[in-house]
Scaffold this motif. Structure first.
Motif, mmCIF file in Angstrom:
data_model
loop_
_atom_site.group_PDB
_atom_site.id
_atom_site.type_symbol
_atom_site.label_atom_id
_atom_site.label_comp_id
_atom_site.label_asym_id
_atom_site.label_seq_id
_atom_site.Cartn_x
_atom_site.Cartn_y
_atom_site.Cartn_z
ATOM 1 N N GLU A 146 0.830 -1.215 0.000
ATOM 2 C CA GLU A 146 0.000 0.000 0.000
ATOM 3 C C GLU A 146 0.853 1.249 0.000
ATOM 4 O O GLU A 146 0.553 2.226 -0.711
ATOM 5 N N ALA A 147 1.954 1.239 0.769
ATOM 6 C CA ALA A 147 2.845 2.404 0.805
ATOM 7 C C ALA A 147 3.474 2.643 -0.563
ATOM 8 O O ALA A 147 3.574 3.793 -1.021
ATOM 9 N N ASP A 148 3.898 1.567 -1.200
ATOM 10 C CA ASP A 148 4.490 1.730 -2.544
ATOM 11 C C ASP A 148 3.474 2.323 -3.514
ATOM 12 O O ASP A 148 3.801 3.203 -4.323
ATOM 13 N N THR A 149 2.218 1.834 -3.438
ATOM 14 C CA THR A 149 1.173 2.353 -4.336
ATOM 15 C C THR A 149 0.919 3.833 -4.090
ATOM 16 O O THR A 149 0.796 4.626 -5.038
ATOM 17 N N LEU A 150 0.847 4.229 -2.800
ATOM 18 C CA LEU A 150 0.592 5.630 -2.472
ATOM 19 C C LEU A 150 1.732 6.520 -2.935
ATOM 20 O O LEU A 150 1.508 7.615 -3.472
ATOM 21 N N LEU A 151 2.966 6.077 -2.740
ATOM 22 C CA LEU A 151 4.116 6.886 -3.180
ATOM 23 C C LEU A 151 4.135 7.016 -4.691
ATOM 24 O O LEU A 151 4.456 8.090 -5.232
ATOM 25 N N SER A 152 3.775 5.913 -5.390
ATOM 26 C CA SER A 152 3.706 5.982 -6.860
ATOM 27 C C SER A 152 2.620 6.948 -7.300
ATOM 28 O O SER A 152 2.800 7.735 -8.241
ATOM 29 N N ASN A 196 -1.702 11.853 3.269
ATOM 30 C CA ASN A 196 -2.328 11.459 4.534
ATOM 31 C C ASN A 196 -2.383 9.948 4.671
ATOM 32 O O ASN A 196 -2.108 9.383 5.739
ATOM 33 N N GLY A 197 -2.768 9.274 3.585
ATOM 34 C CA GLY A 197 -2.819 7.823 3.619
ATOM 35 C C GLY A 197 -1.454 7.211 3.882
ATOM 36 O O GLY A 197 -1.318 6.248 4.653
ATOM 37 N N ALA A 198 -0.402 7.756 3.246
ATOM 38 C CA ALA A 198 0.946 7.231 3.455
ATOM 39 C C ALA A 198 1.418 7.470 4.890
ATOM 40 O O ALA A 198 2.076 6.614 5.496
ATOM 41 N N ALA A 199 1.077 8.629 5.467
ATOM 42 C CA ALA A 199 1.473 8.911 6.847
ATOM 43 C C ALA A 199 0.794 7.937 7.810
ATOM 44 O O ALA A 199 1.411 7.421 8.756
ATOM 45 N N ARG A 200 -0.486 7.674 7.597
ATOM 46 C CA ARG A 200 -1.173 6.707 8.463
ATOM 47 C C ARG A 200 -0.599 5.308 8.275
ATOM 48 O O ARG A 200 -0.519 4.520 9.241
ATOM 49 N N ASN A 201 -0.210 4.989 7.055
ATOM 50 C CA ASN A 201 0.417 3.687 6.789
ATOM 51 C C ASN A 201 1.707 3.548 7.598
ATOM 52 O O ASN A 201 1.962 2.505 8.216
ATOM 53 N N GLN A 243 2.584 0.791 10.555
ATOM 54 C CA GLN A 243 3.741 -0.103 10.482
ATOM 55 C C GLN A 243 4.589 0.013 11.744
ATOM 56 O O GLN A 243 5.034 -1.008 12.300
ATOM 57 N N GLU A 244 4.806 1.240 12.219
ATOM 58 C CA GLU A 244 5.635 1.416 13.410
ATOM 59 C C GLU A 244 4.940 0.858 14.657
ATOM 60 O O GLU A 244 5.609 0.343 15.564
ATOM 61 N N ALA A 257 12.026 2.474 8.200
ATOM 62 C CA ALA A 257 12.900 3.650 8.218
ATOM 63 C C ALA A 257 12.916 4.347 6.867
ATOM 64 O O ALA A 257 12.917 5.586 6.788
ATOM 65 N N ASP A 258 12.965 3.554 5.774
ATOM 66 C CA ASP A 258 13.002 4.176 4.438
ATOM 67 C C ASP A 258 11.734 4.996 4.188
ATOM 68 O O ASP A 258 11.789 6.114 3.671
ATOM 69 N N LEU A 259 10.568 4.411 4.543
ATOM 70 C CA LEU A 259 9.312 5.129 4.338
ATOM 71 C C LEU A 259 9.258 6.383 5.198
ATOM 72 O O LEU A 259 8.784 7.434 4.752
ATOM 73 N N ARG A 260 9.757 6.311 6.424
ATOM 74 C CA ARG A 260 9.765 7.483 7.299
ATOM 75 C C ARG A 260 10.610 8.596 6.681
ATOM 76 O O ARG A 260 10.225 9.770 6.721
ATOM 77 N N THR A 261 11.784 8.239 6.130
ATOM 78 C CA THR A 261 12.646 9.255 5.519
ATOM 79 C C THR A 261 11.932 9.964 4.379
ATOM 80 O O THR A 261 11.963 11.195 4.253
ATOM 81 N N VAL A 262 11.238 9.142 3.534
ATOM 82 C CA VAL A 262 10.525 9.725 2.396
ATOM 83 C C VAL A 262 9.386 10.623 2.887
ATOM 84 O O VAL A 262 9.206 11.749 2.407
ATOM 85 N N MET A 263 8.631 10.138 3.882
ATOM 86 C CA MET A 263 7.477 10.891 4.361
ATOM 87 C C MET A 263 7.902 12.183 5.056
ATOM 88 O O MET A 263 7.247 13.215 4.903
#
Length: 577
Positions: free
Chosen positions: A43-49, A92-97, A101-102, A109-115
């Motif tokens: 889901e995170a990959d889809t939202l970032l894309s 917003n969806g990616a932040a909740r994702n 996860q945490e 960690a990678d997603l946090r850096t991007v967000m």
């Protein structure tokens, strides 16, 4: 020793069972966590894309909008805003994702850096968008002076839509800051910006709301003078639309300020005092207490100014009503004395109606005089009463029919209070009447309220209208009795009774020869009030005197003849007949 060994064995068995049940459950929980982690990662990959694709789309649409003109450019600019909102939703969806996860203990960690890199840039983008919308709204408001009255509603609709977008952007920024707070990012400056901006917006919108409400009141007063003015009607429509839009903006701003913990009591009080509407989302103890204090202050100011004068007018109003009430009683007594004079042949029913009407007329005049002291204009009031009477005339046709019938009864006087009547299905003594109905007391002490219309359209029998009445009686004697003697007895009974009148003379005549009796008619004349006394006395005395003189009172009888048919012989065949 054996008991100790047995207990040890049981404990080992219980421990084994627990281990057998816990280990598979732990394994299942681990598998569920891994599956959810995989879902969240996908889901995170889809939202970032999606965010990346939407950013490219924004760039393309922005370029096209800069090259376009007129309506095409406005459409493209609105599409840019729409896509940017989609990017915010995806962020917003990616932040909740990331937060989920945490919480599950997944290394993101990678997603946090991007967000963090994306969200740190977001407040500046939102600020820019807020500035653009506010500038556009300001530019639209500047067009009002040069816009034709018939085009003002459309302009106000456009301003209202932009304000809706602006409120949505503020709400999105608030949600983003809440997510950033959960992620542990520094949002102090952004919170200060949002709080200051919303406070300034609330002050501006509140002042604008008061101004627009006053303008609407002024326009309504102008329309009362020229109700058919099309320009004024169009201007009022635009003002009311603007007022509704400003009210919605103020309520939305109050809601957002409440989420930030800012004090909105003053603005909620303003809304309630301006609109008179109460709702759970704008009313609380602080607002209610503030309104009460304000109302008390307004009442004190009013009392200092116009209150004393109004109280004096109320005192005069009450004094006038009291005086006219006393005057109404005096008028009733005078009217009663006039209409009850023996020289005036007026029925008691009409006397009662005239007395009541005279007193009521004085009270109505007193009420109208009192209203003039309060500053009420009697002309429109009387006109309103006339219109109301016209409407009620159609709605209450049956009642008015009874009213007219009551007037005819009072005019032609077919009965009066105390008369015994048989009319409209009622039989009894009249005890009262008004213009709508007549009250009748039956002989078994039941009260009947009969509509006057029903009485007037039927036959009215007034039993006690005449002072004298004839009592009609019929007595029968046997065919074998002495007829002259019976006549003498009947005449003697009538002559001896002290309530039977000498004039007209009583009548005793042989009337009919019936099947079982010779019938006499006995017809004495009496005063109306003595009717039933004479009726019952004569009937009783006739029975007693007839028995004494040997005169019989026959009852219906038939002669029955029996014939006995015996054996009269036999026929030729020898059979009985």
């Amino acid at each position: 020793m054996r008991r100790t060994t047995t207990i040890s064995v049981l404990l080992l068995l219980v421990l084994a069972v627990v281990l057998v049940s816990v280990v598979p459950g732990h394994a299942q929980s681990r598998r569920d966590t891994d599956a959810r982690a995989a879902e969240l990662a996908a889901e995170a990959d889809t939202l970032l894309s999606t965010i990346g694709a939407k950013r490219e789309e924004v760039g393309t649409l922005t370029t096209e909008a800069e090259a376009a003109t007129g309506d095409d450019r406005e459409v493209l600019e609105r599409r840019v805003v729409h896509v940017k909102l989609q990017i915010l939703d995806a962020l917003n969806g990616a932040a909740r994702n990331l937060l989920e996860q945490e919480k599950l203990g997944i290394d993101a960690a990678d997603l946090r850096t991007v967000m963090e890199s994306q969200l740190e840039l977001l407040p500046a983008i939102i600020r820019e968008h807020i500035d653009d919308l506010e500038e556009e709204i300001k530019e639209l408001r500047s067009r009002r002076a040069e816009t034709a009255p018939e085009d003002l509603p459309q302009l106000e609709e456009q301003i209202s839509q932009d304000n809706v977008w602006l409120n949505r952007i503020f709400t999105i920024m608030q949600e983003e800051l809440e997510l950033m707070d959960e992620l542990g990012l520094d949002t102090q400056d952004e919170h200060a910006y949002l709080a200051g901006h919303l406070t300034n917006r609330a002050e501006t919108v509140a002042e604008r709301f008061v101004l627009v409400a006053e303008q609407a009141v002024t326009l309504r007063k102008r329309l009362e003078l020229t109700p058919n003015s099309e320009p004024l009607l169009a201007e009022l429509l635009a003002i009311e639309k603007r007022r509704d839009g400003v009210r919605e903006n103020l309520m939305a701003t109050i809601s957002m300020m409440g989420r930030l913990g800012l004090d909105t009591t003053e603005y909620r009080q303003l809304l309630i005092r301006a609109t008179g509407e109460l709702s759970a989302d704008i009313l609380d103890f602080g607002v209610a207490s503030g309104l009460v204090r304000a109302w008390i202050g307004d009442a004190g100011d009013w009392f200092k100014g116009a209150g004393t004068k109004m109280l004096f007018k109320l005192f005069l109003f009450v004094l006038i009503l009291v005086l006219f009430r006393l005057l109404a009683g005096l008028v009733r007594r005078i009217t009663a004395k006039i209409v009850s004079s023996p020289r005036r042949d007026i029925s008691r029913l009409l006397q009662n109606v005239l007395v009541s009407a005279a007193g009521g007329a004085v009270l109505v005049i007193g009420l109208l005089v009192g209203l003039t002291q309060l500053g009420v204009h009697i002309g429109p009031f009387l006109a309103g009463l006339g219109i109301l009477g016209f409407v009620l005339g159609f709605a209450l046709q049956d009642t008015l029919s009874n009213f007219a019938a009551g007037g005819m009864i009072l005019m032609y006087r077919p009965y009066d209070v105390g008369d015994i009547i048989n009319a409209g299905g009622a039989n009894g003594r009249v005890t009262g009447m008004n213009l709508v109905s007549t009250k009748v007391l039956t002989f078994d002490n039941r009260t009947l309220i009969v509509p006057n219309g029903k009485i007037w359209k039927d036959v009215i029998e007034n039993v006690t209208y005449q002072r004298t009445r004839r009592v009609d009686l019929t007595f029968g004697i046997s065919y074998t009795d002495d007829i002259p003697k019976a006549e003498e007895v009947l005449l003697g009974i009538l002559t001896d009774h002290d309530k039977i009148l000498d004039e007209p003379q009583p009548i005793v005549r042989l009337h009919t020869l019936g099947e079982s009796s010779v019938d006499f008619v006995v017809r004495p004349w009496v005063k109306t009030d003595d009717y039933w006394d004479v009726y019952w006395d004569v009937t009783r005395e006739v029975k007693l005197r007839f028995d004494k003189e040997g005169i019989s009172i026959p009852f219906p009888q038939q002669d029955v003849h029996l014939y006995s048919e015996g054996a009269a012989g036999t026929d030729g065949g020898g059979e009985d007949r």
